[in-house]
Motif scaffolding. Sequence first.
Motif, PDB file in Angstrom:
ATOM      1  N   GLY A  26       5.591  -1.240  15.387  1.00 48.21           N
ATOM      2  CA  GLY A  26       5.125  -1.762  14.108  1.00 48.21           C
ATOM      3  C   GLY A  26       6.147  -2.670  13.458  1.00 48.21           C
ATOM      4  O   GLY A  26       7.345  -2.599  13.746  1.00 48.21           O
ATOM      5  N   PHE A  27       5.659  -3.537  12.585  1.00 48.99           N
ATOM      6  CA  PHE A  27       6.550  -4.365  11.762  1.00 48.99           C
ATOM      7  C   PHE A  27       6.097  -4.200  10.312  1.00 48.99           C
ATOM      8  O   PHE A  27       4.945  -4.460   9.979  1.00 48.99           O
ATOM      9  N   SER A  28       7.018  -3.757   9.470  1.00 54.33           N
ATOM     10  CA  SER A  28       6.723  -3.528   8.061  1.00 54.33           C
ATOM     11  C   SER A  28       7.477  -4.545   7.215  1.00 54.33           C
ATOM     12  O   SER A  28       8.716  -4.513   7.148  1.00 54.33           O
ATOM     13  N   VAL A  29       6.746  -5.465   6.597  1.00 51.70           N
ATOM     14  CA  VAL A  29       7.374  -6.489   5.759  1.00 51.70           C
ATOM     15  C   VAL A  29       8.108  -5.871   4.570  1.00 51.70           C
ATOM     16  O   VAL A  29       9.270  -6.183   4.321  1.00 51.70           O
ATOM     17  N   PRO A  30       7.478  -4.956   3.786  1.00 43.29           N
ATOM     18  CA  PRO A  30       8.196  -4.385   2.635  1.00 43.29           C
ATOM     19  C   PRO A  30       9.426  -3.570   3.031  1.00 43.29           C
ATOM     20  O   PRO A  30      10.419  -3.546   2.299  1.00 43.29           O
ATOM     21  N   GLN A  63       9.572  11.298   2.498  1.00 47.52           N
ATOM     22  CA  GLN A  63       9.841   9.862   2.569  1.00 47.52           C
ATOM     23  C   GLN A  63       8.533   9.087   2.482  1.00 47.52           C
ATOM     24  O   GLN A  63       7.526   9.472   3.072  1.00 47.52           O
ATOM     25  N   ASP A  64       8.542   8.013   1.712  1.00 49.21           N
ATOM     26  CA  ASP A  64       7.337   7.206   1.574  1.00 49.21           C
ATOM     27  C   ASP A  64       6.946   6.620   2.927  1.00 49.21           C
ATOM     28  O   ASP A  64       7.797   6.193   3.717  1.00 49.21           O
ATOM     29  N   LEU A  65       5.667   6.583   3.167  1.00 48.64           N
ATOM     30  CA  LEU A  65       5.158   6.031   4.422  1.00 48.64           C
ATOM     31  C   LEU A  65       5.122   4.510   4.313  1.00 48.64           C
ATOM     32  O   LEU A  65       4.418   3.967   3.457  1.00 48.64           O
ATOM     33  N   PRO A  66       5.877   3.799   5.143  1.00 46.90           N
ATOM     34  CA  PRO A  66       5.887   2.331   5.048  1.00 46.90           C
ATOM     35  C   PRO A  66       4.573   1.720   5.507  1.00 46.90           C
ATOM     36  O   PRO A  66       3.879   2.278   6.366  1.00 46.90           O
ATOM     37  N   VAL A  67       4.240   0.606   4.920  1.00 48.21           N
ATOM     38  CA  VAL A  67       3.036  -0.128   5.308  1.00 48.21           C
ATOM     39  C   VAL A  67       3.316  -0.898   6.601  1.00 48.21           C
ATOM     40  O   VAL A  67       4.310  -1.633   6.684  1.00 48.21           O
ATOM     41  N   ARG A  98       3.608  10.265   8.812  1.00 41.00           N
ATOM     42  CA  ARG A  98       2.278  10.332   8.206  1.00 41.00           C
ATOM     43  C   ARG A  98       1.730  11.759   8.233  1.00 41.00           C
ATOM     44  O   ARG A  98       1.183  12.256   7.238  1.00 41.00           O
ATOM     45  N   ARG A  99       1.891  12.432   9.385  1.00 47.35           N
ATOM     46  CA  ARG A  99       1.407  13.802   9.502  1.00 47.35           C
ATOM     47  C   ARG A  99       2.178  14.738   8.578  1.00 47.35           C
ATOM     48  O   ARG A  99       1.598  15.651   7.977  1.00 47.35           O
ATOM     49  N   CYS A 124      14.755   0.836  14.726  1.00 49.81           N
ATOM     50  CA  CYS A 124      13.669   1.288  13.862  1.00 49.81           C
ATOM     51  C   CYS A 124      14.185   1.471  12.439  1.00 49.81           C
ATOM     52  O   CYS A 124      15.250   2.062  12.224  1.00 49.81           O
ATOM     53  N   CYS A 125      13.435   0.976  11.467  1.00 54.53           N
ATOM     54  CA  CYS A 125      13.836   1.101  10.069  1.00 54.53           C
ATOM     55  C   CYS A 125      13.795   2.551   9.595  1.00 54.53           C
ATOM     56  O   CYS A 125      14.467   2.891   8.615  1.00 54.53           O
TER      57      CYS A 125
END
Length: 302
Positions: A178-182, A229-233, A196-197, A159-160
């Motif tokens: 999930g798979f997050s390209v960015p 931490q920023d929430l990845p797309v 997210r929560r 997991c990233c």
Amino acid sequence: MSRTYKATGINLKTQALGEADRIVTILTQEFGLIRVVAPGARKHNSSLGGRSGMFVVNELLIAQGRSLDRITQAQTIKTYPGLTKDLGKLAASQYLAEIVLFQALSEQPQEELYELFNEHLQRIEALPRNEPASVVAHLAHGVFHLLALSGLTPQVQVCCLTQRLLIPDFTNPNWQVGFSVPTGGTVCLEAWEGLRREGERGRQTNSSPSPDPSKPGSQTIVQTIVHHQDLPVISRRLSATELVMLQHLSQPEIMQIDAATNYGWLSVEQILRQYAQYHFGRPIRSATLIDSYFAPNHHAIV
């Protein structure tokens, strides 16, 4: 007299020049990517006509010119006739060629890229006819290897967010990752939901009103700012089978998996396509051929 040099390369792209010439973009072992003129290649019975076609490997003698170098001699050492006889194989080969054009360097040896590209063309050409799922599988295999060679391997084993190993759960039919390209690869959806929560709680805390110190009885509150931490797309959600496919693409054995699992290859290819386009910063135009050809065969893949 113009100085000449020798090179061995495979044709990746051609375009017309003038009334009878052709410009050929070639991946060579010795000099990387070169653009040269094949004089008279479009004339009837020209010796350079067939030798300047797509995916032809030649030993070349090239004369240096002011703007573009020119082929003076060409000896064909390998062709891939099976690619032009099957639209799916041809589309997949053009797709891989386009990625090679993105990453190939000029004026530098590109032997490893040259060998890898030829290896995957051979595999695609050798596939049985009328097996679209196999073509998509080998296309995904080639894209993954080309990305790895350019240092852009997507992270699919862990997991990233947490760096924990991802183990697909086949006992749960609803299991997904999930798979997050960015972000650069796979993301555990439980970790993503927790992040997210946490972000929502942080926004609620920061948005609560602070007491007015000018009013009697108010208290001075020292606020602590927490950087979350920023929430990845999440670009896509993968099933357990699709994750296993991605995790094994670095191994040649992935091509020998049971045909019953071939339904996921179209999704895997689309993930890698989106990932490659993001990191190379340009669209893969040949992908439209893949979509138009394999969409009618989608039932045979998924």
